[in-house]
Design a protein around this motif. Structure first.
Motif, PDB file in Angstrom:
ATOM      1  N   LYS A 105       0.843  -1.277  -0.129  1.00 17.11           N
ATOM      2  CA  LYS A 105       0.035   0.031  -0.038  1.00 17.11           C
ATOM      3  C   LYS A 105       0.873   1.173   0.136  1.00 17.11           C
ATOM      4  O   LYS A 105       0.602   2.251  -0.623  1.00 17.11           O
ATOM      5  N   ALA A 106       2.112   1.220   0.643  1.00 17.01           N
ATOM      6  CA  ALA A 106       2.906   2.329   0.910  1.00 17.01           C
ATOM      7  C   ALA A 106       3.561   2.560  -0.346  1.00 17.01           C
ATOM      8  O   ALA A 106       3.619   3.661  -1.135  1.00 17.01           O
ATOM      9  N   ALA A 107       3.976   1.615  -1.158  1.00 15.50           N
ATOM     10  CA  ALA A 107       4.514   1.569  -2.467  1.00 15.50           C
ATOM     11  C   ALA A 107       3.650   2.027  -3.530  1.00 15.50           C
ATOM     12  O   ALA A 107       4.004   3.134  -4.407  1.00 15.50           O
ATOM     13  N   MET A 108       2.284   1.725  -3.556  1.00 15.56           N
ATOM     14  CA  MET A 108       1.486   2.282  -4.427  1.00 15.56           C
ATOM     15  C   MET A 108       1.242   3.938  -4.142  1.00 15.56           C
ATOM     16  O   MET A 108       1.105   4.650  -5.009  1.00 15.56           O
ATOM     17  N   GLY A 109       1.149   4.164  -2.975  1.00 15.51           N
ATOM     18  CA  GLY A 109       1.082   5.691  -2.669  1.00 15.51           C
ATOM     19  C   GLY A 109       2.195   6.394  -3.041  1.00 15.51           C
ATOM     20  O   GLY A 109       2.202   7.432  -3.713  1.00 15.51           O
ATOM     21  N   THR A 110       3.246   5.863  -2.907  1.00 15.86           N
ATOM     22  CA  THR A 110       4.454   6.419  -3.364  1.00 15.86           C
ATOM     23  C   THR A 110       4.507   6.530  -4.937  1.00 15.86           C
ATOM     24  O   THR A 110       4.950   7.772  -5.508  1.00 15.86           O
ATOM     25  N   MET A 111       4.145   5.557  -5.435  1.00 17.94           N
ATOM     26  CA  MET A 111       4.114   5.629  -7.166  1.00 17.94           C
ATOM     27  C   MET A 111       3.007   6.727  -7.475  1.00 17.94           C
ATOM     28  O   MET A 111       3.231   7.409  -8.540  1.00 17.94           O
ATOM     29  N   ARG A 112       1.623   6.797  -6.820  1.00 20.21           N
ATOM     30  CA  ARG A 112       0.796   7.698  -7.215  1.00 20.21           C
ATOM     31  C   ARG A 112       1.158   9.076  -7.004  1.00 20.21           C
ATOM     32  O   ARG A 112       1.013  10.048  -7.877  1.00 20.21           O
ATOM     33  N   LYS A 113       2.009   9.336  -6.052  1.00 25.67           N
ATOM     34  CA  LYS A 113       2.692  10.619  -5.654  1.00 25.67           C
ATOM     35  C   LYS A 113       3.501  11.096  -6.851  1.00 25.67           C
ATOM     36  O   LYS A 113       3.468  12.215  -7.245  1.00 25.67           O
ATOM     37  N   ALA A 114       4.335  10.061  -7.165  1.00 30.23           N
ATOM     38  CA  ALA A 114       5.512  10.388  -8.049  1.00 30.23           C
ATOM     39  C   ALA A 114       4.745  10.689  -9.494  1.00 30.23           C
ATOM     40  O   ALA A 114       5.048  11.723 -10.147  1.00 30.23           O
ATOM     41  N   VAL A 115       3.673   9.937  -9.769  1.00 29.53           N
ATOM     42  CA  VAL A 115       3.033  10.154 -11.220  1.00 29.53           C
ATOM     43  C   VAL A 115       2.399  11.620 -11.048  1.00 29.53           C
ATOM     44  O   VAL A 115       2.251  12.568 -12.124  1.00 29.53           O
ATOM     45  N   ALA A 116       1.532  11.978 -10.001  1.00 28.67           N
ATOM     46  CA  ALA A 116       1.133  13.092  -9.974  1.00 28.67           C
ATOM     47  C   ALA A 116       2.112  14.388  -9.808  1.00 28.67           C
ATOM     48  O   ALA A 116       1.727  15.338 -10.721  1.00 28.67           O
ATOM     49  N   GLU A 117       3.315  14.288  -9.242  1.00 32.69           N
ATOM     50  CA  GLU A 117       4.138  15.233  -9.210  1.00 32.69           C
ATOM     51  C   GLU A 117       4.871  15.515 -10.667  1.00 32.69           C
ATOM     52  O   GLU A 117       5.108  16.435 -11.062  1.00 32.69           O
ATOM     53  N   ASP A 118       4.916  14.193 -11.459  1.00 30.87           N
ATOM     54  CA  ASP A 118       5.547  14.202 -12.824  1.00 30.87           C
ATOM     55  C   ASP A 118       4.443  15.075 -13.700  1.00 30.87           C
ATOM     56  O   ASP A 118       4.742  16.130 -14.435  1.00 30.87           O
ATOM     57  N   LYS A 119       3.177  14.618 -13.492  1.00 35.90           N
ATOM     58  CA  LYS A 119       2.215  15.590 -14.348  1.00 35.90           C
ATOM     59  C   LYS A 119       2.007  16.976 -14.009  1.00 35.90           C
ATOM     60  O   LYS A 119       1.966  17.778 -14.770  1.00 35.90           O
ATOM     61  N   MET A 120       2.274  17.255 -12.759  1.00 32.89           N
ATOM     62  CA  MET A 120       2.132  18.714 -12.134  1.00 32.89           C
ATOM     63  C   MET A 120       3.242  19.469 -12.681  1.00 32.89           C
ATOM     64  O   MET A 120       3.274  20.480 -13.305  1.00 32.89           O
ATOM     65  N   GLU A 121       4.494  19.090 -12.937  1.00 30.11           N
ATOM     66  CA  GLU A 121       5.639  19.521 -13.545  1.00 30.11           C
ATOM     67  C   GLU A 121       5.377  19.815 -15.157  1.00 30.11           C
ATOM     68  O   GLU A 121       5.843  20.704 -15.412  1.00 30.11           O
ATOM     69  N   ASN A 122       4.847  18.711 -15.508  1.00 33.89           N
ATOM     70  CA  ASN A 122       4.468  18.986 -17.111  1.00 33.89           C
ATOM     71  C   ASN A 122       3.807  20.134 -17.273  1.00 33.89           C
ATOM     72  O   ASN A 122       3.727  20.905 -18.328  1.00 33.89           O
ATOM     73  N   LEU A 123       2.512  20.131 -16.417  1.00 39.00           N
ATOM     74  CA  LEU A 123       1.553  21.275 -16.640  1.00 39.00           C
ATOM     75  C   LEU A 123       2.117  22.544 -16.199  1.00 39.00           C
ATOM     76  O   LEU A 123       1.750  23.365 -16.888  1.00 39.00           O
ATOM     77  N   LYS A 124       2.953  22.643 -15.237  1.00 40.52           N
ATOM     78  CA  LYS A 124       3.626  23.849 -15.066  1.00 40.52           C
ATOM     79  C   LYS A 124       4.451  24.323 -16.047  1.00 40.52           C
ATOM     80  O   LYS A 124       4.523  25.518 -16.667  1.00 40.52           O
ATOM     81  N   ALA A 125       5.462  23.458 -16.755  1.00 44.32           N
ATOM     82  CA  ALA A 125       6.067  23.808 -17.983  1.00 44.32           C
ATOM     83  C   ALA A 125       5.321  24.290 -19.066  1.00 44.32           C
ATOM     84  O   ALA A 125       5.396  25.334 -19.924  1.00 44.32           O
ATOM     85  N   ARG A 126       4.174  23.457 -18.992  1.00 42.41           N
ATOM     86  CA  ARG A 126       3.187  24.053 -20.449  1.00 42.41           C
ATOM     87  C   ARG A 126       2.545  25.277 -19.990  1.00 42.41           C
ATOM     88  O   ARG A 126       2.487  26.154 -20.904  1.00 42.41           O
ATOM     89  N   ARG A 127       2.186  25.698 -18.809  1.00 44.04           N
ATOM     90  CA  ARG A 127       1.621  26.932 -18.523  1.00 44.04           C
ATOM     91  C   ARG A 127       2.775  28.116 -18.708  1.00 44.04           C
ATOM     92  O   ARG A 127       2.444  29.236 -19.317  1.00 44.04           O
ATOM     93  N   LYS A 128       4.035  27.540 -18.431  1.00 42.23           N
ATOM     94  CA  LYS A 128       4.845  28.708 -18.571  1.00 42.23           C
ATOM     95  C   LYS A 128       5.121  28.986 -19.941  1.00 42.23           C
ATOM     96  O   LYS A 128       5.136  30.283 -20.345  1.00 42.23           O
ATOM     97  N   ARG A 129       5.100  27.920 -20.917  1.00 45.21           N
ATOM     98  CA  ARG A 129       5.197  28.361 -22.299  1.00 45.21           C
ATOM     99  C   ARG A 129       4.150  29.072 -23.024  1.00 45.21           C
ATOM    100  O   ARG A 129       4.430  29.950 -23.467  1.00 45.21           O
ATOM    101  N   ILE A 130       2.840  28.663 -22.394  1.00 44.93           N
ATOM    102  CA  ILE A 130       1.617  29.399 -22.950  1.00 44.93           C
ATOM    103  C   ILE A 130       2.046  30.958 -22.596  1.00 44.93           C
ATOM    104  O   ILE A 130       1.698  31.844 -23.362  1.00 44.93           O
TER     105      ILE A 130
END
Length: 136
Positions: A105-130
């Motif tokens: 369960k802890a491993a899945m939480g860590t994985m979900r958090k990493a995926v969300a952080e990656d997606k958030m960084e991509n969105l921030k980069a996209r927002r900056k480009r726009i």
């Protein structure tokens, strides 16, 4: 643009014949004639209507073996929409508990958090480009 493409474009935009005529700066009778397949209309009139539809976001698909058609352009997300997605991801990330002991369960939480952080960084980069593109 043929008769069916005109009618499909109007329908996709959710417009009445009169609203379409206003959008295209032609009479409603012109729109009716195009949709009825009237071949006596001037080419420049059809081009004017097509250009107005394209400006409104309609893409015309030429004959490609499956017949001509139309589709709406994919709308780019605004800075505000991206910011809302970032806010949701930040809340999601903060709600994922930090693991205290190794477990599946802890491993899945860590994985979900990493995926969300990656997606958030991509969105921030996209927002900056726009934002950067709009400032030019």
């Amino acid at each position: 643009m043929d008769a069916l493409q005109c009618k499909l474009a109007r329908t996709m935009l959710g417009l009445t014949v009169i609203e379409t005529a206003n959008l295209c700066d032609v009479s409603h009778e012109t729109i009716r004639r195009i949709e009825a397949g009237d071949t006596t209309l001037k080419e420049k009139t059809i081009a004017k209507v097509r250009a107005a539809f394209e400006k409104a976001g309609v893409q015309f698909i030429e004959e490609n073996g499956g017949g001509p058609g139309v589709r709406l352009k994919k709308r780019a997300k605004s800075v505000e929409e991206i910011s809302k997605q970032i806010d949701v991801l930040e809340e999601t990330i903060s709600s994922i508990p930090t693991p205290t002991a190794p477990s599946p369960k802890a491993a899945m939480g860590t994985m979900r958090k990493a995926v969300a952080e990656d997606k958030m960084e991509n969105l921030k980069a996209r927002r900056k480009r726009i934002s950067h593109d709009r400032s030019k």
